[in-house]
Motif scaffolding. Structure first.
Motif, PDB file in Angstrom:
ATOM      1  N   GLN A  57      -0.789  -0.320  10.612  1.00 54.09           N
ATOM      2  CA  GLN A  57      -0.614   1.311  10.442  1.00 54.09           C
ATOM      3  C   GLN A  57      -2.215   1.538  10.264  1.00 54.09           C
ATOM      4  N   ILE A  58      -3.008   1.362   9.726  1.00 54.36           N
ATOM      5  CA  ILE A  58      -3.938   2.071   9.653  1.00 54.36           C
ATOM      6  C   ILE A  58      -5.137   1.096   9.617  1.00 54.36           C
ATOM      7  N   GLY A  59      -5.526  -0.027  10.147  1.00 52.45           N
ATOM      8  CA  GLY A  59      -6.227  -0.971  11.291  1.00 52.45           C
ATOM      9  C   GLY A  59      -7.291  -1.462   9.799  1.00 52.45           C
ATOM     10  N   VAL A  60      -8.174  -1.452   9.878  1.00 52.39           N
ATOM     11  CA  VAL A  60      -9.079  -2.301   9.200  1.00 52.39           C
ATOM     12  C   VAL A  60      -8.709  -2.424   7.159  1.00 52.39           C
ATOM     13  N   ALA A  61      -9.133  -0.176   7.877  1.00 53.27           N
ATOM     14  CA  ALA A  61      -9.334   0.262   6.423  1.00 53.27           C
ATOM     15  C   ALA A  61      -8.512  -0.640   5.410  1.00 53.27           C
ATOM     16  N   ALA A  62      -6.878  -0.879   5.765  1.00 51.64           N
ATOM     17  CA  ALA A  62      -6.502  -1.444   4.898  1.00 51.64           C
ATOM     18  C   ALA A  62      -6.357  -2.739   4.046  1.00 51.64           C
ATOM     19  N   PRO A  63      -7.402  -3.726   4.469  1.00 51.73           N
ATOM     20  CA  PRO A  63      -7.938  -4.925   3.915  1.00 51.73           C
ATOM     21  C   PRO A  63      -9.286  -4.504   2.642  1.00 51.73           C
ATOM     22  N   ILE A  64      -9.561  -3.328   3.504  1.00 56.55           N
ATOM     23  CA  ILE A  64     -11.014  -3.019   2.546  1.00 56.55           C
ATOM     24  C   ILE A  64     -10.665  -2.118   1.555  1.00 56.55           C
TER      25      ILE A  64
END
Length: 565
Positions: free
Chosen positions: A117-124
């Motif tokens: 849904q929001i790309g790399v921002a999610a794991p960060i």
């Protein structure tokens, strides 16, 4: 004789109403905080797929474990920040702040969109929330333990603080109960991915995180009713509190030496035994023995229910014979029996697999120049040579193998029970051939009927196989109670009131946050790098034995020390 009689009376008299209130208030808040912290560990496999979907499945699992470990890595920093605050402004207000941070961080995980849904921002963002949880827990435990200890009769300190020691297991048990209940009622697919929640988010796994807001409200209400520790109030009234707890606790060799002795002579062994019995055992069931998530969670939950009262038993025992002999005996017992216990667990939980690892002879034959080390605890290495890819694939699928040197320039091949070689052409082709070859040789298929399986919470008590598994897991959790029941009392007795919160929190959280928290990922990396499913047990065995040696030589027993110093 009068002193002996007084000590006996103090140990046998019932708790006062005020003492019960202190223990209940501290324990309930800490249970909720551990619940928040353990939700992630219990759901690591699902969370890995949600937030690290751009990676292969094996890497997802490692990144999920490392994100779990991130919360442990920052715990010592939380101990320093909130320990200092607790020694400066008080115990009560400090762990009001820690539970607020923990509860809000946990609630936010339930609302965090996935990688898709929001790309790399999610794991960060996920890692940031885990670190916030770890910082909060770094301050929470020390505050609760010091608060209870400073309200306890001198000769019942082990028993009273043992109630706080039950909270970690009870928090884990509460998280398992909520998760199992949701899985049984909505089904695996809805729980993992498809259950609509709100704001377009899906997956029933989010519900336990969102429920934490209710626990947060209850915890804050309870803690607002509490009074400050009497020893801290007395110290503040007399003007003897530390002006610089960090430098006083760690800035001179006298206190620094005590911190190191407490860490390596008690806490490190306690930590590895704790995480082996409650976390690595669960991880071993799911990842190595391929037991389904529901069954593994239910079996661990029963072991926790049966063993939890033993925290109080061994806390009380430490009031009689000392903290040091109880903790070190638990470390020694665990180190001596982990290998046979995990072997018995393998036989009981997955008998077909247990037989296969003894009878199936799988050889990876390759030019030794093309075979390197597979140790990868942080999950960032890329393996490219056929030898390494083959061994890594076999290890992650829990297939036991032997590496056999082949002549220089020879192609990498897998030979199973002396049959026709399976040559490596590429990873997908090898994966496609590996499973059928190993199943044909004797390894269990995914739906093997011999594996332990339960359909509900109480069905685990209905057959001999699951009862045997529960019995083995219970022994390992009892080891946890032996080492963990007395550790709080042991640590508070090492340090004076003016720096107690700061000084006892740091060795506890280094031991449990670093040596314990990194155990699942490191042990799994050892298994993956050796091809031996039991090799990861050397991690807790070595550190438990190290603690026994250092503890015997350097730890001084202080069970009846006056805390008002």
């Amino acid at each position: 004789m009068a002193n002996v009689a007084t000590a006996v009376d103090a140990r046998t008299k019932p708790m006062t109403a005020e003492e019960r209130k202190v223990i209940i208030a501290s324990s309930l808040g800490t249970v909720f905080e551990w619940y928040d912290f353990y939700l992630y560990g219990t759901l690591a496999a699902i969370i890995g797929k949600q937030f690290f979907s751009q990676f292969p499945p094996a890497t997802q699992a490692i990144f999920a474990l490392l994100t779990f470990a991130a919360g442990f890595l920052v715990r010592p920093f939380g101990a320093l920040v909130f320990g200092r605050l607790g020694d400066l402004v008080g115990r009560k207000y400090t762990f009001l702040l820690t539970i607020l941070i923990m509860g809000l961080s946990t609630f936010a995980v339930g609302l965090l969109p996935s990688y898709d849904q929001i790309g790399v921002a999610a794991p960060i963002i996920l890692v940031a929330l885990r670190m916030a949880q770890g910082l909060a827990l770094g301050g929470e435990y020390g505050g609760a333990v010091v608060y209870v200890a400073e309200h306890s009769p001198r000769n019942r300190r082990g028993f009273y603080t043992a109630w706080i020691q039950t909270t970690a297991t009870m928090g884990l048990l509460l998280s398992l109960f909520v998760i199992v209940t949701l899985r049984l009622n909505m089904g695996e697919e809805a729980f993992a991915t498809s259950q609509p929640i709100l704001f377009g988010l899906q997956g029933g796994w989010r519900i336990p995180f969102l429920l934490s807001i209710i626990l947060l409200i209850i915890s804050i209400y309870i803690r607002l009713q509490m009074n400050e520790s009497p020893l801290f109030k007395k110290m503040k009234e007399e003007g003897t509190q530390s002006k610089a707890p960090l430098s006083e606790a760690f800035g001179n060799w006298g206190n620094g030496k005590i911190v190191l002795i407490a860490l390596f002579g008690l806490v490190v062994g306690q930590a590895v035994v704790w995480y082996t019995g409650q976390f690595y055992a669960l991880f071993f069931l799911q990842t190595v023995l391929k037991i389904d998530l529901l069954t593994a969670n239910v079996l661990i939950a029963w072991a926790l229910i049966i063993a939890t009262p033993f925290f109080l038993v061994f806390g009380s025992l430490s009031d009689r014979i000392g903290r040091k002999p109880v903790i070190l005996a638990g470390c020694l017992l665990a180190a001596a029996t982990y290998f046979p216990l995990f072997s018995a667990l393998t036989t009981a939980a997955n008998p077909t697999y247990s037989k296969a690892i003894e009878t199936v002879k799988a050889e990876v034959r390759a030019d030794p120049a093309t075979c390197g080390s597979l140790f990868d605890p942080v999950g960032i290495r890329t393996f490219t040579t056929p030898c390494d890819v083959m061994r890594r694939t076999m290890s992650t699928q829990a297939f036991r193998y032997t590496l056999v040197d082949a002549p220089a320039g020879s192609p990498a091949q897998l030979v199973v029970n002396g049959g026709a070689p399976i040559s490596f052409t590429d990873a997908p082709a090898f994966n496609a051939a590996l499973g059928p070859a190993m199943v044909a040789a004797g390894y269990p298929a995914a739906n093997d009927p011999g594996k332990v399986k339960v359909s509900g919470f109480f069905s685990a008590l209905a057959n001999g196989q699951s009862l045997t598994v529960i019995a083995i897991l219970t022994i390992m959790v009892i080891y946890v109670t032996i080492v963990y029941g007395p550790i709080a009392a042991a640590l508070v007795e090492f340090f004076p009131t003016r720096i107690r919160y700061t000084a006892m929190s740091l060795p506890y959280h280094i031991g449990n946050g670093w040596f314990g928290g990194l155990l699942p990922a490191t042990s799994f990396a050892i298994v993956a790098s050796t091809g031996d499913i039991f090799a990861g047990l050397w991690y807790p065995v070595i550190f438990a034995l190290l603690t026994v040696v250092i503890g015997v030589l350097f730890v001084r027993e202080k069970r009846d020390v006056d805390l008002a110093h």
